[in-house]
Enzyme design. Structure first.
Site, mmCIF file in Angstrom:
data_model
loop_
_atom_site.group_PDB
_atom_site.id
_atom_site.type_symbol
_atom_site.label_atom_id
_atom_site.label_comp_id
_atom_site.label_asym_id
_atom_site.label_seq_id
_atom_site.Cartn_x
_atom_site.Cartn_y
_atom_site.Cartn_z
ATOM 1 N N SER A 22 0.877 -1.176 0.000
ATOM 2 C CA SER A 22 0.000 0.000 0.000
ATOM 3 C C SER A 22 0.909 1.219 0.000
ATOM 4 O O SER A 22 2.104 1.113 0.326
ATOM 5 C CB SER A 22 -0.835 -0.007 1.293
ATOM 6 N N TYR B 116 -2.796 0.367 10.458
ATOM 7 C CA TYR B 116 -2.753 -0.188 9.101
ATOM 8 C C TYR B 116 -1.342 0.007 8.516
ATOM 9 O O TYR B 116 -0.756 -0.933 7.954
ATOM 10 C CB TYR B 116 -3.803 0.504 8.237
HETATM 11 N N1 LIG Z 1 -8.752 -0.984 -1.678
HETATM 12 C C1 LIG Z 1 -7.700 -0.142 -1.662
HETATM 13 O O1 LIG Z 1 -7.787 1.061 -1.988
HETATM 14 C C2 LIG Z 1 -6.352 -0.665 -1.227
HETATM 15 C C3 LIG Z 1 -5.269 0.228 -1.193
HETATM 16 C C4 LIG Z 1 -4.022 -0.241 -0.833
HETATM 17 C C5 LIG Z 1 -3.855 -1.581 -0.513
HETATM 18 N N2 LIG Z 1 -4.908 -2.432 -0.546
HETATM 19 C C6 LIG Z 1 -4.693 -3.843 -0.201
HETATM 20 O O2 LIG Z 1 -5.175 -4.678 -1.239
HETATM 21 C C7 LIG Z 1 -5.546 -5.934 -0.668
HETATM 22 C C8 LIG Z 1 -6.943 -6.311 -1.147
HETATM 23 O O3 LIG Z 1 -7.833 -5.284 -0.781
HETATM 24 P P1 LIG Z 1 -9.351 -5.287 -1.286
HETATM 25 O O4 LIG Z 1 -9.764 -3.856 -1.328
HETATM 26 O O5 LIG Z 1 -9.476 -6.146 -2.498
HETATM 27 O O6 LIG Z 1 -10.065 -5.987 -0.031
HETATM 28 P P2 LIG Z 1 -11.501 -6.693 0.063
HETATM 29 O O7 LIG Z 1 -12.340 -6.363 -1.121
HETATM 30 O O8 LIG Z 1 -12.017 -6.397 1.424
HETATM 31 O O9 LIG Z 1 -11.149 -8.250 -0.018
HETATM 32 C C9 LIG Z 1 -10.396 -8.846 1.002
HETATM 33 C C10 LIG Z 1 -10.197 -10.316 0.674
HETATM 34 O O10 LIG Z 1 -9.498 -10.911 1.778
HETATM 35 C C11 LIG Z 1 -10.251 -12.027 2.246
HETATM 36 N N3 LIG Z 1 -10.063 -12.194 3.673
HETATM 37 C C12 LIG Z 1 -10.407 -11.337 4.666
HETATM 38 N N4 LIG Z 1 -10.073 -11.862 5.862
HETATM 39 C C13 LIG Z 1 -9.526 -13.090 5.613
HETATM 40 C C14 LIG Z 1 -8.990 -14.116 6.418
HETATM 41 N N5 LIG Z 1 -8.929 -13.997 7.767
HETATM 42 N N6 LIG Z 1 -8.508 -15.232 5.824
HETATM 43 C C15 LIG Z 1 -8.563 -15.374 4.483
HETATM 44 N N7 LIG Z 1 -9.037 -14.420 3.656
HETATM 45 C C16 LIG Z 1 -9.519 -13.300 4.217
HETATM 46 C C17 LIG Z 1 -11.701 -11.719 1.863
HETATM 47 O O11 LIG Z 1 -12.431 -12.911 1.708
HETATM 48 P P3 LIG Z 1 -13.459 -13.524 2.784
HETATM 49 O O12 LIG Z 1 -14.088 -12.380 3.500
HETATM 50 O O13 LIG Z 1 -14.389 -14.288 1.886
HETATM 51 O O14 LIG Z 1 -12.614 -14.400 3.649
HETATM 52 C C18 LIG Z 1 -11.511 -11.059 0.505
HETATM 53 O O15 LIG Z 1 -11.353 -12.043 -0.491
HETATM 54 C C19 LIG Z 1 -5.407 -5.786 0.837
HETATM 55 O O16 LIG Z 1 -4.174 -6.322 1.259
HETATM 56 C C20 LIG Z 1 -5.428 -4.281 1.035
HETATM 57 O O17 LIG Z 1 -4.755 -3.867 2.209
HETATM 58 C C21 LIG Z 1 -6.168 -2.007 -0.891
#
Ligand SMILES: NC(=O)c1ccc[n+]([C@@H]2O[C@H](COP(=O)([O-])OP(=O)(O)OC[C@H]3O[C@@H](n4cnc5c(N)ncnc54)[C@H](OP(=O)(O)O)[C@@H]3O)[C@@H](O)[C@H]2O)c1
Length: 245
Positions: free
Chosen positions: A141, A154
């Site tokens: 990130s 975070y």
């Molecule tokens: N969105 C942004 O702007 C942004 C910016 C910078 C970095 N990121 C990073 O990008 C990554 C993905 O973000 P996203 O926005 O795609 O998140 P998201 O839509 O909330 O998806 C999170 C994923 O992680 C899974 N997950 C959550 N808890 C879990 C656990 N305990 N064990 C296994 N799987 C788990 C969820 O599946 P289930 O709930 O089905 O388990 C889901 O598939 C993260 O690392 C986030 O920090 C995002």
């Protein structure tokens, strides 16, 4: 296709970025093991991948539980006999200033974003090392590059992830295994699609934009190490000092 014959394990692949990464790697020919906590969302994602012609496997597991992560890796190996790519994507974000962050919130961020990545890396790496090639990709990130006021816990989890992966890269380079980080910023995983030409378009990237970068890292020639790759909306510029508020 550049990943024909390869096997990828992606954590957090039931939705959002993880789902887009599974699609992008499958489009390059990889068989994809999709890890997330079990449920309808994971099943639907794997069914959609399969319907689109991909070879996909659901690996229900909580990344914060070692026995479940170990079992997910074992399931992948039992099905396909090898592992070439591990994407440590499962993660979450909480907007909490330090003095308002509860111990439970701190534990949640560190457990999911850092320990979860550690466990997946720990159990995936031996199989990449055995093949003397492969790619591990962490999803960082902008919070892994600069401090984030209001999201300190975070940022701490993502700086930890960066330390983990930079150390892993030094441990695995002698085995021909590369380790990289992709750093998304302002990624539209939850909102409605953004209209081309709208002001919002300049301020957000889509999960597919970031997934393309992950596929780029995984398809580079084996002898090439690609380190930190930022994928930000054009409005954020190209360095953390430009993007910071
Ligand atoms: N969105 C942004 O702007 C942004 C910016 C910078 C970095 N990121 C990073 O990008 C990554 C993905 O973000 P996203 O926005 O795609 O998140 P998201 O839509 O909330 O998806 C999170 C994923 O992680 C899974 N997950 C959550 N808890 C879990 C656990 N305990 N064990 C296994 N799987 C788990 C969820 O599946 P289930 O709930 O089905 O388990 C889901 O598939 C993260 O690392 C986030 O920090 C995002």
């Amino acid at each position: 296709m550049k990943l024909d014959g390869q096997v990828a394990l992606i954590t957090g692949a039931s939705r959002g970025l993880g789902q887009a990464i599974a699609q992008a790697l499958a489009a390059e020919g990889a068989r994809v093991a999709c890890l997330a906590r079990g449920g309808a969302q994971l099943d639907q994602t794997v069914a959609a991948l399969t319907a689109s012609g991909a070879t996909a496997l659901a690996c229900p597991a909580d990344v914060t539980r070692e026995s479940e992560v170990e079992a997910a890796v074992r399931t992948t190996l039992e099905r396909w006999g090898q592992l070439d790519i591990a994407v440590l994507n499962a993660g979450t974000w909480l907007p909490t200033p330090i003095t308002k962050t509860s111990e439970a919130q701190w534990d949640q961020l560190i457990d999911l974003n850092l320990k979860g990545a550690f466990l997946a890396l720990k159990h995936a790496l031996p199989w990449l090392i055995e093949r003397r090639r492969g790619t591990a990709v962490g999803i960082g990130s902008i919070g892994a590059l600069v401090g984030q006021p209001g999201s300190s816990a975070y940022a701490a989890s993502k700086w930890g992830l960066r330390g983990l992966l930079e150390s892993a890269a030094l441990e695995t380079r002698k085995h021909g295994v590369r380790v990289a980080l992709v750093h998304p910023h302002n990624m539209n995983t939850a909102g409605p699609p953004i209209a081309p030409g709208s002001p919002e378009r300049l301020r957000n990237v889509d999960p597919e934009d970031v997934a393309r970068a992950v596929a780029f890292l995984c398809t580079a020639p084996d002898h090439v190490a690609l380190g930190h790759l930022t994928v930000w909306p054009i409005a954020a510029g190209i360095s953390a000092t430009m993007a910071a508020p």
